[in-house]
Design a protein around this motif. Structure first.
Motif, PDB file in Angstrom:
ATOM      1  N   LEU A 117      35.946  41.872  35.312  1.00 60.46           N
ATOM      2  CA  LEU A 117      36.467  42.428  36.567  1.00 60.46           C
ATOM      3  C   LEU A 117      37.403  41.464  37.290  1.00 60.46           C
ATOM      4  CD1 LEU A 117      33.199  44.079  37.969  1.00 60.46           C
ATOM      5  CD2 LEU A 117      35.102  45.204  36.817  1.00 60.46           C
ATOM      6  N   ARG A 167      39.421  39.085  36.222  1.00 55.59           N
ATOM      7  CA  ARG A 167      40.734  38.827  35.637  1.00 55.59           C
ATOM      8  C   ARG A 167      41.720  39.962  35.890  1.00 55.59           C
ATOM      9  NH1 ARG A 167      40.807  37.539  29.335  1.00 55.59           N
ATOM     10  NH2 ARG A 167      39.789  39.552  29.298  1.00 55.59           N
ATOM     11  N   GLN A 168      41.190  41.126  36.269  1.00 52.43           N
ATOM     12  CA  GLN A 168      42.061  42.294  36.395  1.00 52.43           C
ATOM     13  C   GLN A 168      42.890  42.314  37.672  1.00 52.43           C
ATOM     14  OE1 GLN A 168      39.443  45.617  35.903  1.00 52.43           O
ATOM     15  NE2 GLN A 168      39.239  45.329  33.695  1.00 52.43           N
ATOM     16  N   ILE A 169      42.550  41.449  38.631  1.00 53.19           N
ATOM     17  CA  ILE A 169      43.294  41.474  39.887  1.00 53.19           C
ATOM     18  C   ILE A 169      44.656  40.805  39.684  1.00 53.19           C
ATOM     19  CG2 ILE A 169      43.254  40.832  42.333  1.00 53.19           C
ATOM     20  CD1 ILE A 169      40.944  42.638  41.555  1.00 53.19           C
ATOM     21  N   GLU A 170      45.682  41.493  40.153  1.00 48.95           N
ATOM     22  CA  GLU A 170      47.050  41.003  39.980  1.00 48.95           C
ATOM     23  C   GLU A 170      47.205  39.606  40.574  1.00 48.95           C
ATOM     24  OE1 GLU A 170      51.091  43.612  40.099  1.00 48.95           O
ATOM     25  OE2 GLU A 170      50.045  43.340  42.002  1.00 48.95           O
TER      26      GLU A 170
END
Lengths: 311, 311
Positions: free
Chosen positions: A233, A235-238
């Motif tokens: 979860l 790593r998915q943030i821009e």
């Protein structure tokens, strides 16, 4: 070498993930198709994967030949259920971790393989083993879980072709995907919401940290073996280059999962926490308070990012 | 047929998803490799997909031949940017929706294909079109997005092999996956948290409903074209047979996304809301209050589940 051996026990790393279980079970079933006696012993496996081990587990087995799959270092070997010591002679390691320490007598390592199950597939093909439906299911679980169902950058054309071949051999890929990737218990969904709420950004949004505490486990009723998907979860943030998930195993002991983007070396960061792994995904451990754990993560991440001019 | 035509405009459905954009762009580039003049016009496309359309968009084009890809019904055709009327003659439809209404003069339909891009691939191969890197990227986006990156039950061995072939032809599958599946803006992450908090379970946990209101868009700063991934969240909860996501387009108008498990027909439920789609994924619209929308969803889902003895 393996072809001339018999009475084989297959081990994997502790807390085995889908690739550890899949490559162990796939290898075991492939060896059995050649008329050999082979068993697996796996430590603390997720209940989502028990359908792979039916009839091939024997924890108290005394083998003539020991194979370790998907295990980069001796200390990671999961032997707790067996009567085999952690420092036993490992005859063969089949692996895809570039950090493999060459602890075994013989090592079959393909660091370009997305999964250990991919390496097992090549070995079984060379040995002319038969691929039953059960073998295909195991190999498919291995390659699909270690690639996040073919999302991660380790996925290659050959990985997708192995998956296609396993589907043709009878692997229920739709059902397996549903089970591994698309099913959350209500308890897990609750925990995920709590974990997401705990997410903090550091270093100008380049580091994201999620902390799953003991209290959250108790409140949600989730077992730790279900919580691996949380690691992806962060790593998915821009803009996030490093995502770290802390999972409190027991009071004051944290499992640390590191996920990285854009070439930041996750195994280097995990190295500060007695761990290791891959370039994009690695893990370690920390003893102490949550605050100390987070401080240490921020410190070491800043160091690693600074070294490569990313901060 | 297509092989003898020239000056071709390719259209897709409104609010085009990855498969609509991918199959349109893949077809356009393949036709160009055969020396033809071809353009695409796409209505309200997600910014994540603009890398596919470089140099091939022409909205004011007057073609000799019109192709519609990934479009099940005439009313779904996205022509708003063109000078072509919605009731224009469509010469060829290339599709994979089993609900295709056969609105075009000629229809090339493979309802077993996971994506329209899969059908386009077969057509381009038959025509001996060249697959450039750009074509491969487009086809890969089509097959990967319509399968949730090879997770959904529509994924077949042949789908995985097309993906592998596109990787070999130069598609940057790691980068595309990162962009399409693994990147959330901070704004989107905020919206997702709000949407998850809104989730309600009905019919003994068999129906899950998420409502994304106008207020949530305003609070999070997210554009509606980014919110399609929300639809898959509902179906992931264990025990949920029908997951519905409501997205408020403008005050009092809702887009309805239906996702189903275990053979419940999503397109049948969407049919109550002037919509349609696939067995596992469909969409429709509702005008009225949020409460009325949820009431109607519960009512019709109960009816559909009851009919097949699931309630």
């Amino acid at each position: 070498m393996l072809l001339s051996m018999d009475n084989i026990l297959i081990l994997a790393h502790e807390d085995p993930d889908g690739d550890a279980v899949g490559s162990a079970c796939g290898l075991c079933r492939g060896l059995r198709s050649l008329g050999k006696t082979a068993y697996v012993s796996l430590e603390h496996m997720s209940k989502h994967m028990t359908f792979l081990t039916d009839g091939i587990v024997k924890d108290d087995y005394s083998p003539d030949y020991i194979v370790a799959v998907d295990t980069a270092e001796r200390k990671m070997l999961g032997v707790a259920k067996t009567n085999i010591p952690k420092d036993c002679r490992v005859d063969l390691a089949i692996d895809h971790h570039y950090s493999n320490s060459m602890f075994a007598e013989n090592t079959c390592l393909d660091e370009n393989a997305a999964a250990a199950a991919e390496v097992v597939t090549y070995i079984l093909r060379i040995m002319n083993a038969a691929f039953t439906k059960e073998t295909a299911q195991a190999i498919y679980v291995g390659v699909s879980t270690d690639t996040g169902c073919f999302r991660y950058s380790n996925t290659k054309a050959k990985t997708l072709r192995i998956a296609a071949d396993m589907a043709d051999l009878g692997a229920d890929i739709g059902e397996i995907n549903k089970l591994q990737f698309e099913t959350k218990t209500r308890e897990y969904a609750k925990l995920e919401k709590m974990a997401l709420s705990s997410m903090e950004l550091f270093l100008n949004g380049k580091l994201a940290v999620i902390a799953v505490t003991n209290d959250m486990y108790v409140q949600s009723g989730v077992d730790d073996s279900e919580t691996k998907p949380l690691s992806s979860l962060t790593r998915q943030i821009e803009g996030v280059l490093v995502g770290v998930t802390l999972r409190e195993k027991k009071k004051g002991t944290f499992n640390i999962s590191v996920r990285t983007n854009e070439g930041v070396d996750a195994s280097e960061i995990a190295g500060f926490f007695s761990g290791g792994g891959h370039k994009n995904a690695a893990g370690g451990k920390f003893q102490g308070s949550l605050k100390d754990a987070v401080d240490a993560i921020v410190l070491h991440t800043e160091e690693i990012l600074g070294k490569t001019g990313r901060i």
